[in-house]
Design a protein around this motif. Sequence first.
Motif, mmCIF file in Angstrom:
data_model
loop_
_atom_site.group_PDB
_atom_site.id
_atom_site.type_symbol
_atom_site.label_atom_id
_atom_site.label_comp_id
_atom_site.label_asym_id
_atom_site.label_seq_id
_atom_site.Cartn_x
_atom_site.Cartn_y
_atom_site.Cartn_z
ATOM 1 N N ALA A 1 0.829 -1.211 0.000
ATOM 2 C CA ALA A 1 0.000 0.000 0.000
ATOM 3 C C ALA A 1 0.861 1.259 0.000
ATOM 4 N N LEU A 2 1.909 1.264 0.808
ATOM 5 C CA LEU A 2 2.781 2.432 0.837
ATOM 6 C C LEU A 2 3.517 2.611 -0.486
ATOM 7 N N GLY A 3 3.822 1.504 -1.160
ATOM 8 C CA GLY A 3 4.425 1.631 -2.484
ATOM 9 C C GLY A 3 3.486 2.289 -3.487
ATOM 10 N N ALA A 4 2.209 1.917 -3.431
ATOM 11 C CA ALA A 4 1.226 2.566 -4.306
ATOM 12 C C ALA A 4 1.058 4.037 -3.956
ATOM 13 N N TRP A 5 1.090 4.346 -2.673
ATOM 14 C CA TRP A 5 0.937 5.732 -2.231
ATOM 15 C C TRP A 5 2.121 6.586 -2.652
ATOM 16 N N ALA A 6 3.322 6.005 -2.629
ATOM 17 C CA ALA A 6 4.524 6.773 -2.951
ATOM 18 C C ALA A 6 4.759 6.906 -4.451
#
Length: 346
Positions: free
Chosen positions: A164-169
């Motif tokens: 999820a954090l990869g998608a957000w970043a």
Amino acid sequence: MTDRPLAVSAPVPAPGAAPGPAPAAGPVVQGSSAGAAAKAPRPGRGPAAGRRSPLARGGWTPWLYLAPALVVIGGLLVYPVYQLGLISFLEYTQAQVSGGEPTSFQGFGNYATLFRDEQFWHVLLATVVFASACVVSTLAVGCALAVLLTRVRAVPRLALMLAALGAWATPAVTGSTVWLLLFDPDFGPVNRVLGLGDHSWTYGRYSAFALVLLEVVWCSFPFVMVTVYAGIRAVPSEVLEAASLDGASQWRIWRSVLAPMLRPILVVVTIQSVIWDFKVFTQIYVMTNGGGIAGQNLVLNVYAYQKAFASSQYGLGSAIGVVMLLILLAVTLVYLRMLRRQGEEL
């Protein structure tokens, strides 16, 4: 005989009589005014005398700490908004930018031109519907995954958080390009898996909006998921255990227990999502090639860009920006007012 003042003595009880109550003390004749003055409250000595204003109690200290941030915000936010509002009242085209013609004050002329444009109202309606769908979808996916994080073990939870954090970043341009490749009619794996052949997702109006919606939700749900998950972890475990023992289902626990307790957090993520999704620009511009065929996928941000830079009508584009700002402020204030009426504290 010399006259002497008679001393008033207490009556002596008769022999054998029961002693009566002691006589009440008489009023003090001499010095009574001084005693009353001593008992009277002095000016400035009341209950409010010891109270000091917040500034006298060091109220300037928080503002001194906030001063650098306020200066930066003023330079990055207040001044551009001022310039946006100023240009919206001027006739400001390429001729004025190049200095070929003088700038003239138009008053509300740009707004009148904008409101008479039928395309503006179509774009406004499409923006409201699209942003609403994005907000609802983002909140639903983010809240569902936040609850899922509380039900899985440490390793799956860590993997989901990192994904999820990869998608957000991921930058919006990069994410939009990747999604276009996934749904490409010639080389995209989605059409092959679904057996759709050379179907073009960006050709139709609704399919293009749906594709952009998926990308917006993909890059927006991590913020909702992480924020709501942190709020759920702060809820006492005894409350959730009691609801489970009473036989409540997971949906009932969320609706009747978690959602009311997390309402302040949900307010924050909802307002943030409304602001982000209402002013979507990059995803629409990249994935629909500037607004779709004949402008069928235009939203207000892309519409303002076309008016300001493609048509060199900077005053009209600024007027669209001011309208967007007022709409966002109105939505936020109405939402907060509804919460205040329900007795919620933010």
